[in-house]
Design a protein around this motif. Structure first.
Motif, short mmCIF file in Angstrom:
data_model
loop_
_atom_site.label_atom_id
_atom_site.label_comp_id
_atom_site.label_asym_id
_atom_site.label_seq_id
_atom_site.Cartn_x
_atom_site.Cartn_y
_atom_site.Cartn_z
N LEU A 1 0.85 -1.19 0.00
CA LEU A 1 0.00 0.00 0.00
C LEU A 1 0.89 1.24 0.00
N SER A 2 0.82 2.00 -1.07
CA SER A 2 1.64 3.21 -1.10
C SER A 2 0.81 4.48 -1.16
N THR A 3 -0.25 4.42 -1.95
CA THR A 3 -1.04 5.64 -2.12
C THR A 3 -2.51 5.28 -2.14
N LEU A 4 -3.33 6.29 -1.92
CA LEU A 4 -4.76 6.13 -2.11
C LEU A 4 -5.20 7.24 -3.03
N PRO A 5 -6.05 6.96 -3.95
CA PRO A 5 -6.42 8.02 -4.88
C PRO A 5 -7.04 9.19 -4.16
N GLY A 6 -6.59 10.35 -4.53
CA GLY A 6 -7.23 11.54 -3.99
C GLY A 6 -6.67 12.02 -2.69
N THR A 7 -5.84 11.22 -2.03
CA THR A 7 -5.36 11.71 -0.75
C THR A 7 -4.14 12.60 -0.90
#
Lengths: 982, 273
Positions: free
Chosen positions: A470-476
């Motif tokens: 897990l590296s990124t979440l969209p929009g964060t």
């Protein structure tokens, strides 16, 4: 009196200002006009829901430039209502519209397709040209800019390539190439003999989000087909996502027959495509299932991308991109900018910290709003800006907008102008070593001496692609710091540099050489660069994860990583991670073993930059100015206080010598007393009115001569204390003046060295001893301790050994005595005592009385206030009677007391005594009440009266002498005595 | 002036305040010792955002590091609270005891009285500001030794750190000027020193909260506490002065405003206490 006016002026100013503000803004309202725009080609007509925002004052006589404001992919035109209003407030006519397939507009989403959404823009421009409130450059050519963020931004850019009438473009978080944005492959050189790089890996997190978010609402809120007046003539407008492929594909001659074939709006069957066109829908389904880009999908997406078309853009363009945007990264903006600049059109890039959602209209970022406003003002408003294409940026003199790239250093919060503050720095070549380091030294293989098989690391891609890192979440975007760096053991290798001594600014696109091999059909890894802080916290640079995909194995690939704009602080380390999975992307489902070869080609090349801090020269100047200011103000304060001190000095010689003639050198007395000398106390017309309206002292005029012991008498609330406060400068008189020894008293006036006071009780620092309190009190006046005559004062206090105990251990009587001693310090010529005997026992009162009388005889002037008449009668030489703030009477005690001349005799037979005396006394009157006879107003000697009564056999119990101050006082103040009957 | 100093120094709360703030580094040392060597409360550096959190994790590496950490720990609130205590108490405590009116019957102008009281309050505040790093140095050197200093921005030698620390202390003391001015102005308007001091402390907290609200945009940059952590820049190998100068100048209007109000109000006031 002056004080009163203080409030009026500022209050008036505030009120007037407020009214003015209200008036100015009243009536200055933005007018919003909802519209329905007919757009689309002949066989694909669409009704768009739009709104026109008219600025206050816009009219045919005062036409304004216009702005077309688009919206993002997850909303419709209502989301940009706020920004539209503020632009309208700024004077622009704003036209917002819901793109096809969004909100209340008809049609389906074709993702900014040239023949559809982009052609719609032309219709909107036509509409604006026809409005009288919009300024026109030429017939049918309004002065208009197009702006938007995300979907709106891409639309704006594409519109700029197709619509020459647009005069300026603002694109926030827009794309350059949709296929490479949605399914990137970092490989730029797949190695010898591999042909073209493999198809990119789909960003499943983003694409899934965008597609389903768009698809679902389409089911629930179709366009108001029933409400539109021309629904019957416009069947496609009634479309609400029904069985699409069959009827929509033709999109031809939708005659009334077709219309009736459709179920009425509202009774829709669910479809996975929502309001997307079938082409888009098919393309998405293809790439979602494959996980990689398909050629057909790529073709569709490229048609909706500005890439390759940007040389046709003639309108000056502003590109704002978030530095942590995971959907459209900085390279997209850079590619757009390069292409536009190559065409000679003015372009400016502004990179700001934040992710995709943070770079939007109305997202709350003030810098973005300012940038946009400045750009629009410059290219739309400037009268006679003429032909935007080819206008020189430097020409209009505003250097701020001339720079083509400005970015924000998120670490120092500094805004960096890449043209002026930045120069290209050294390129760092870091080799990847098998033990997980990134070194600047020679490549790892050299260390191994034998030159055998080059080192490699193996990582494993799990079945089903789970667990995935897990590296990124969209929009964060910028909130990515909150995510833990969750790389799965065995699935990744990391290479870390040493901590650096100095900051390093990484700027540009790094490149990485790697050799990949896998035991399957393809090698798929995800590459990330992170900033590793000394305490272990990691931050993913630009929130960027680059997928690397190679199908012809083994693959010695060259990978281009996303553009960096990051300051690596001193003490931080850089980490390169190569992992087999990432949750934001499509992951392989087949378990695969990936080998990462670390030969001499395994090198990370980092472009760096030198950034100069903003105007370092200004800093020492500022410091100097600040220091000078501080020093000056301190000096000024020091000078002021010094002057005061000097004034105090001469007074010291005066004290202790009562025979000294006043006035002393340098002052002229304001008035002369009765004996030719200046009276110690002179009140003239003194008045005090408190802010709540209460009048404490009213027109008080009196003088106290030298050596007098003046008693200030009055009932409670008569204003005695207020008068005394004004005497020593504690309170400010509202009218009149106080003069002590001829000097008009101000707070802290030097004449106060000759005054000792006791006002409304003792006041001491509780923790200090009595002696210390007295000493500090005296020295606070700036005088030497020897002048205080402390032993004499302490004698008066008569506290004994307790003088060295803390004051908080004293009883009230002790404190009172100490306070009197404090007033006596320095043997002042004038003593002002407010109820000095309060709390003392009778013997002490007597001692006090004697002292005061003695002091009066020695020439000290004393003003005593009291409501104990007997006391005043005994100690004072003069009396002033006050009531309700006014002076009732003043004069020597004897005179005042003598005015009533009333004798009271207690007998055993009042009536008989009365008759007897009434006959004997011919002046005045005799009254009796009970056993008491009162002879008032008679000059007869008391002794004679007594003799008369005794001779008659009447027994006498008591005689109250004539001239009682009590009587005088009570009659003066209008209160009845006990002796009279009503 | 010395008179005033004596007057104040003898008070219990003066000694209490100074001792208290000097004891903070001792408490911190104990806390660190108890917490083990795991690097303290790691409110770490979220990628270059807040280096003061970093100082906490570096605190145990050397004596001067410890002093830096102690300074960072007390600067945002405790120091300001102590400054509020010393300056906010000055006039209102005299008013509450009833001795203010007697001081004012002396042949000394009110302005001069205020100047003296404020000067003494300021002096005590500076003393408090100095005590923290001094005490931190003592305790830290005893506990962790005397060696080079690792800062969030680089490495410094111990002696270099001492000089920098001196400037840091001066800057922090100056940055409390607005608190002193506000507390002092408040104390001239009230009899209750608790009111003045507590009120000022509440104001300090509120301003700090406002400073953390990024939605306020450029308005934040005018808040007096905005540049409070600018002294971190001095820890870099080549010290960075940019924000520091802004912080210095930022205090001036508040200082002048507060003192100006105090003088104006006090001169016009009727002393009824």
């Amino acid at each position: 009196m002056l004080r009163r006016w203080w409030w009026v002026l500022p209050a008036a100013a505030v009120v007037v200002g407020g009214l003015a503000l209200l008036l100015m803004t009243a009536g200055a309202e933005v007018v919003v006009e909802p519209l329905r725009v007919e757009a689309g080609s002949q066989d694909d007509e669409v009704a768009l829901d739009a709104a026109l925002y008219l600025p206050p004052g816009a009219s045919a006589e005062d036409p304004r430039p216009a702005v077309l404001l688009g919206h993002g992919f997850l909303s419709d035109r209502t989301a940009v209502d706020g920004p539209a209003r503020s632009l309208a407030d700024a004077g622009y006519v704003v036209l917002t519209w819901s793109s096809r397939g969004f909100g209340a507009s008809g049609g389906d989403v074709a993702i900014a397709a040239p023949g559809r959404e982009i052609t719609d823009v032309a219709a909107l421009v036509d509409l604006l040209a026809a409005r009288p409130e919009v300024r026109n450059d030429a017939a049918d050519d309004p002065r208009v800019a197009i702006a938007g963020s995300s979907y709106g931004g891409g639309t704006a850019l594409l519109a700029a390539t197709a619509e020459p009438r647009l005069d300026a473009v603002v694109a926030l978080a827009a794309w350059h190439s949709l296929s490479s944005a949605l399914a990137p492959n970092g490989v730029v050189d797949p190695g010898p003999g591999a042909g073209a790089p493999a198809a990119g890996v789909v960003k499943t997190a983003w694409t899934g989000l965008l597609f389903t978010a768009r698809a679902t609402p389409g089911l629930l809120s179709g366009p108001p087909g029933g409400g539109a007046p021309d629904a019957a003539a416009d069947p496609p407008a009634g479309d609400a996502g029904l069985d699409r492929p069959a009827d929509d594909e033709a999109a031809t001659g939708p005659g009334p027959g077709d219309a009736t074939a459709r179920p009425p709006a509202g009774a829709t069957a669910p479809s996975p495509c929502g309001r997307f066109t079938s082409e888009v829908c098919d393309a998405y389904l293809a790439i979602a299932t494959a996980g990689t880009m398909t050629p057909e999908a790529a073709e569709l997406l490229e048609a909706s991308s500005p890439a390759g078309e940007l040389e046709r853009v003639t309108a000056p363009t502003l590109l704002v991109q978030g530095q942590d945007d995971t959907l459209f990264d900085l390279a997209q903006a850079a590619a757009n900018a390069d292409a536009i600049a190559a065409a000679g059109t003015p372009v400016r890039q502004r990179w700001v910290p934040g992710g995709h959602q943070q770079v939007a209209f109305g997202a709350g970022s003030e810098e973005i709003d300012q940038e946009v406003r400045a750009w629009l003002d410059r290219w739309l408003d400037a009268a006679g800006a003429g032909n935007p294409a080819g206008a020189s940026e430097a020409g209009d003199g505003s250097e701020a907008s001339a720079s083509s790239l400005v970015w924000t250093d998120a670490v120092t919060d500094e805004v960096v102008d890449a043209e002026r503050q930045q120069t290209t720095g050294a390129t760092l070549r870091l080799a990847l070593t098998p033990d997980g380091r990134l070194t600047t030294g020679p490549a790892a293989t050299d260390d191994q001496g034998g030159g055998s098989v080059p080192a490699a690391r193996t990582i494993f891609s799990p079945p089903g692609g789970q667990p995935a890192a897990l590296s990124t979440l969209p929009g964060t975007g910028g909130l990515g710091d909150l995510l833990p760096s969750a790389d799965i053991a065995g699935q990744h290798v990391a290479f870390t540099t040493e901590a650096r001594d100095e900051d390093l600014v990484l700027f540009g696109a790094p490149s990485l050489g790697l050799t990949l091999d896998a035991d399957g059909d393809e090698a798929r890894v995800f590459v990330k660069l992170s900033d590793l802080a000394p305490d272990g916290r990691t931050r993913l640079l630009q929130q960027a994860v680059t997928p690397v995909r190679a199908t012809s194995l083994p693959a010695p690939v060259t990978v281009e990583l996303p553009v960096l704009a990051h300051r690596l602080r001193a003490g931080h380390r850089l980490r390169l991670t190569v992992a087999t999975t990432d949750q934001a992307f499509d992951n392989l489902t087949e378990p695969t073993i990936v080998t990462v070869g670390l030969d001499e080609e395994a090198v990370l090349t980092l472009p760096t930059a030198e950034v100069t801090a903003t105007s370092p020269r200004a800093t020492p100047i500022l410091i100097a100015v600040a220091v000078v200011l501080v020093v000056l103000s301190l000096l000024g304060a020091g000078l002021l206080s010094r002057r005061r001190r000097r004034d105090v000095e001469p007074e010291r010689e005066r004290t202790g010598d009562q025979e000294q003639e006043w006035p002393h050198a340098g002052t002229a007395p304001a008035r002369a007393g009765a004996d030719g000398a200046t009276p110690p106390v002179a009140l003239s017309g003194l008045g005090k009115r408190y802010p709540d309206g209460k009048v404490a002292v009213d027109d008080l005029t009196l003088e106290v001569g030298k050596g007098q012991v003046m008693g200030l008498l009055g009932p409670n609330g008569a204003g005695k204390t207020s008068a005394l406060r004004m005497l020593v400068g504690l309170a400010h008189p509202t009218t009149g003046a106080v003069e002590l020894f001829g000097h008009r008293v101000r707070p802290g006036h030097r004449v106060l060295t000759r005054v000792g006071a006791l006002i409304e009780g003792p006041g001491f620092v509780p923790e200090l001893s009595g002696r210390e309190n007295l000493e500090l009190y005296w020295r606070a006046g700036g005088q030497a301790l020897e002048d205080a005559d402390l032993p004499w004062a302490l004698d008066i206090a008569a506290l004994g050994a307790a003088i060295d105990n803390p004051v908080k251990t004293y009883s009230h009587g002790m404190k009172q005595r100490l306070a009197i001693a404090q007033a006596m310090l320095g043997r002042p010529e004038l003593l002002v005592l407010d109820e000095p005997t309060d709390g003392l026992d009778p013997e002490q009162i007597r001692a006090m009385r004697r002292l005061l009388v003695q002091l009066g005889e020695e020439g000290h002037t004393i003003v005593v206030s009291s409501h104990l008449l007997a006391e005043v009668e005994q100690m004072c030489t003069h009396v002033a009677v006050m009531q309700s703030g006014r002076l009732r009477a003043i004069g020597p005690v004897a005179d005042l007391a003598g005015t009533t001349a009333r004798v009271t005799i207690s007998t055993d037979d009042g009536e008989a005594a009365r008759q007897l005396l009434a006959r004997a006394v011919d002046d005045g009157e005799v009254t009796a009440s009970g056993d008491t006879v009162v002879i008032a107003g008679s000059e007869a000697a008391v002794a004679d009266l007594v003799e008369l009564l005794v001779a008659d056999g009447i027994r006498i119990d008591a005689v109250t002498p004539r001239g009682s101050l009590e009587d005088a006082f009570l009659s003066l103040t209008g209160t009845e005595t006990g002796g009279d009957d009503g | 002036m010395r008179v005033e100093l004596r007057r104040q120094l003898r008070r219990r709360r003066t000694a209490g305040g100074l001792l208290g703030i000097a004891a903070v580094p001792v408490l911190l040392a104990v806390a660190f010792a108890l917490a083990g060597n795991g690097g303290g409360p790691g409110d770490g550096d979220g990628g270059g955002g807040d280096p003061t959190g970093l100082l906490f994790s570096l605190a145990t590496s050397s004596g001067p590091n410890f002093a830096l950490m102690a300074t960072a720990a007390t600067a945002p609130f405790l120091l300001l609270a102590v400054v509020a205590l010393f300056t906010g108490d000055a006039v209102s405590s005299e008013a509450s005891w009833g001795s203010l009116r007697y001081l004012l019957t002396r042949p000394v102008s009110r302005r001069r009285l205020l100047a003296r009281k404020f000067a003494v309050g300021a002096l005590l505040s500076v003393l408090a500001a100095i005590l923290v790093p001094v005490s931190g140095l003592l305790v830290g050197t005893l506990a962790y030794g005397w060696s080079d200093v690792q800062t969030p921005l680089g490495v410094l030698t111990a002696t270099q750190t001492l000089w920098r620390l001196g400037i840091v202390v001066a800057y922090l003391a100056w940055s409390a000027a607005w608190v002193a001015a506000v507390a002092f102005a408040w104390s001239t308007t009230t009899d209750s020193s608790v009111g003045a001091v507590a009120g000022t402390i509440v104001l300090v907290i509120v301003v700090q909260i406002l400073d953390a609200i990024t939605a306020l945009g450029t308005l934040r940059t005018y808040l007096p506490v905005h540049e409070l952590s600018a002294w971190i820049g001095l820890l870099a190998p080549t010290p960075r002065y940019g924000d520091l100068t802004r912080g210095i100048v930022l205090q001036v209007p508040y200082l002048l405003g507060g003192l100006g109000f105090a003088v104006w109000w006090f001169e016009r006031k009727d002393i009824l206490s």
